[in-house]
Design an enzyme around this catalytic site. Structure first.
Site, PDB file in Angstrom:
ATOM      1  N   CYS A 122       0.811  -1.223   0.000  1.00 30.48           N
ATOM      2  CA  CYS A 122       0.000   0.000   0.000  1.00 30.48           C
ATOM      3  C   CYS A 122       0.842   1.269   0.000  1.00 30.48           C
ATOM      4  O   CYS A 122       0.430   2.282  -0.570  1.00 30.48           O
ATOM      5  CB  CYS A 122      -0.974   0.000   1.164  1.00 30.48           C
ATOM      6  SG  CYS A 122      -0.210   0.034   2.795  1.00 30.48           S
ATOM      7  N   CYS A 130      -3.437  -2.618  -0.902  1.00 31.53           N
ATOM      8  CA  CYS A 130      -2.397  -3.496  -0.378  1.00 31.53           C
ATOM      9  C   CYS A 130      -1.971  -4.583  -1.357  1.00 31.53           C
ATOM     10  O   CYS A 130      -1.112  -5.408  -1.028  1.00 31.53           O
ATOM     11  CB  CYS A 130      -2.867  -4.141   0.915  1.00 31.53           C
ATOM     12  SG  CYS A 130      -3.249  -2.930   2.207  1.00 31.53           S
ATOM     13  N   LYS A 197      -6.125  -8.675  11.393  1.00 29.11           N
ATOM     14  CA  LYS A 197      -6.028  -7.240  11.110  1.00 29.11           C
ATOM     15  C   LYS A 197      -7.401  -6.750  10.670  1.00 29.11           C
ATOM     16  O   LYS A 197      -7.926  -7.175   9.639  1.00 29.11           O
ATOM     17  CB  LYS A 197      -4.991  -6.962  10.029  1.00 29.11           C
ATOM     18  CG  LYS A 197      -4.842  -5.476   9.720  1.00 29.11           C
ATOM     19  CD  LYS A 197      -3.772  -5.238   8.672  1.00 29.11           C
ATOM     20  CE  LYS A 197      -3.630  -3.758   8.333  1.00 29.11           C
ATOM     21  NZ  LYS A 197      -2.593  -3.526   7.304  1.00 29.11           N
ATOM     22  N   LYS A 250      -4.392  -6.590  15.347  1.00 30.05           N
ATOM     23  CA  LYS A 250      -4.301  -5.155  15.059  1.00 30.05           C
ATOM     24  C   LYS A 250      -5.689  -4.643  14.688  1.00 30.05           C
ATOM     25  O   LYS A 250      -6.342  -5.239  13.835  1.00 30.05           O
ATOM     26  CB  LYS A 250      -3.332  -4.929  13.892  1.00 30.05           C
ATOM     27  CG  LYS A 250      -3.183  -3.474  13.477  1.00 30.05           C
ATOM     28  CD  LYS A 250      -2.256  -3.330  12.262  1.00 30.05           C
ATOM     29  CE  LYS A 250      -2.130  -1.858  11.864  1.00 30.05           C
ATOM     30  NZ  LYS A 250      -1.300  -1.685  10.668  1.00 30.05           N
ATOM     31  N   SER A 276      -1.920   3.849  15.268  1.00 36.54           N
ATOM     32  CA  SER A 276      -1.784   5.308  15.209  1.00 36.54           C
ATOM     33  C   SER A 276      -2.950   6.044  15.850  1.00 36.54           C
ATOM     34  O   SER A 276      -2.754   7.027  16.566  1.00 36.54           O
ATOM     35  CB  SER A 276      -1.624   5.750  13.753  1.00 36.54           C
ATOM     36  OG  SER A 276      -2.753   5.370  12.969  1.00 36.54           O
ATOM     37  N   TYR A 315       3.851   3.374  19.096  1.00 32.23           N
ATOM     38  CA  TYR A 315       4.532   4.652  18.918  1.00 32.23           C
ATOM     39  C   TYR A 315       4.894   5.277  20.267  1.00 32.23           C
ATOM     40  O   TYR A 315       5.704   6.194  20.327  1.00 32.23           O
ATOM     41  CB  TYR A 315       3.637   5.608  18.103  1.00 32.23           C
ATOM     42  CG  TYR A 315       3.219   5.017  16.782  1.00 32.23           C
ATOM     43  CD1 TYR A 315       4.045   5.115  15.672  1.00 32.23           C
ATOM     44  CD2 TYR A 315       2.007   4.338  16.654  1.00 32.23           C
ATOM     45  CE1 TYR A 315       3.672   4.548  14.457  1.00 32.23           C
ATOM     46  CE2 TYR A 315       1.630   3.772  15.449  1.00 32.23           C
ATOM     47  CZ  TYR A 315       2.466   3.874  14.352  1.00 32.23           C
ATOM     48  OH  TYR A 315       2.102   3.296  13.156  1.00 32.23           O
TER      49      TYR A 315
END
Length: 326
Positions: A122, A130, A197, A250, A276, A315
């Protein structure tokens, strides 16, 4: 035994007592830190929706990786931002692609730090999907995409990746990667599969960071329906049969029940991606003074580990590692 013989507050009175009976312990070694590697020189470009996170050219990515290693973080997860995109995602499997170059540079600078590479198309396709696209049908072509994903994984392994992590959600991609890696002499390279996912709204900031939003449609045709949990177990079982060494859920926080169910269904290591949107919402709330950032982040990460994930991709990893050591 009941009250008053049993008083659970007895072991909560002091920090030392709470630490003595604590069931779940976080450590910097639990974390993998995602890094966005951009083509170009001396790039350090802020991502507005992800305060504190940047698109980094290779020289800055190396510096960030060194800092992560010094904090005790186990590894970094590399996402590439090429200078050009095309229909065939050629930057993904180019031996001189940005992730391959960054992998070599980081392994030279910090040999003991694990480099995990995202295997997906992607970030490299002009359409943002993707896999390869049949434009007439406006569909992502599963089987055609497997060859390019396998080429991407072998190019990354050749560059020195310690782990390859397919995130595309094409059917059969773990088996295709395992066969290609083995055929090219990379039998020892583990696969960390994005097994469950979900087609999540929490990926929005990532798509800004990686410039990977689909140019048409969405990814619900190949990523999982957020309403399904049993399907996650089927996806995980298939990935294990095809040769996955680590399985992943995820996002993390809205799917802690899935993390727990996957943990109970397999003896393989389980990873969870604190994505994120999860990062950004805590950052935004902290910046507005609505919550204590350190306490909220550590509570969230502890919850992910308590649910059963041994590996947490986040993160928050550098900040959390500093807080754990302070």
């Amino acid at each position: 035994m009941a009250f008053p013989i049993q008083r659970l507050r007895r072991t909560r009175r002091t920090g030392a007592l709470r630490g003595l009976v604590r069931e779940t312990e976080l450590a910097p070694g639990d974390f993998i830190y995602p890094i966005f590697v951009a083509a170009g020189e001396d790039v350090r470009r802020p991502i507005p929706s992800m305060p504190g996170i940047f698109q980094l050219s290779i020289n800055h990515a190396v510096e960030e990786a060194r800092r992560a290693h010094a904090l005790g973080i186990s590894g970094v997860l590399l996402f590439g931002i090429p200078d050009e995109k095309d229909e065939a995602a050629s930057g993904a499997y180019d031996p001189e692609g940005v992730v391959q170059l960054a992998t070599r540079a980081i392994k030279d600078a910090a040999p003991e730090l694990l480099v995990v590479t995202d295997v997906c198309l992607c970030e490299y396709t002009s359409h943002g999907h993707c896999g390869m696209v049949d434009h007439e049908r406006r569909e992502v072509m599963n089987d055609v995409s497997l060859e390019l994903l396998a080429r991407t994984a072998t190019a990354q392994a050749e560059a020195g990746a310690d782990i390859v992590a397919p995130s595309d959600m094409m059917d059969g991609r773990v088996g295709a990667l395992r066969a290609a890696l083995d055929a090219d002499g990379f039998e020892e390279t583990p696969i960390m599969a994005y097994s469950a996912k979900y087609a999540s709204a929490f990926y929005g900031p990532f798509r800004e960071a990686a410039d990977s939003a689909p140019q048409f449609g969405d990814r619900r045709g190949y990523q999982m329906d957020p309403a399904n949990a049993r399907e996650a177990l089927r996806e995980t079982a298939l990935d294990i049969q095809e040769g996955a060494d680590i399985v992943m859920v995820k996002p993390a926080l809205p799917y802690l029940d899935v993390v727990r169910r996957v943990r109970e269904a397999t003896d393989l290591p389980v990873a969870a991606y604190n994505v994120s949107g999860e990062y950004s919402m805590l950052k935004a709330a902290a910046q507005n003074g609505w919550l204590d950032e350190e306490r909220a982040v550590m509570e969230a990460l502890t919850g992910i580990k308590r649910a059963g994930a041994e590996i947490i991709i986040s993160y928050h990893a550098p900040d959390a590692s500093r807080w754990l050591q302070s």
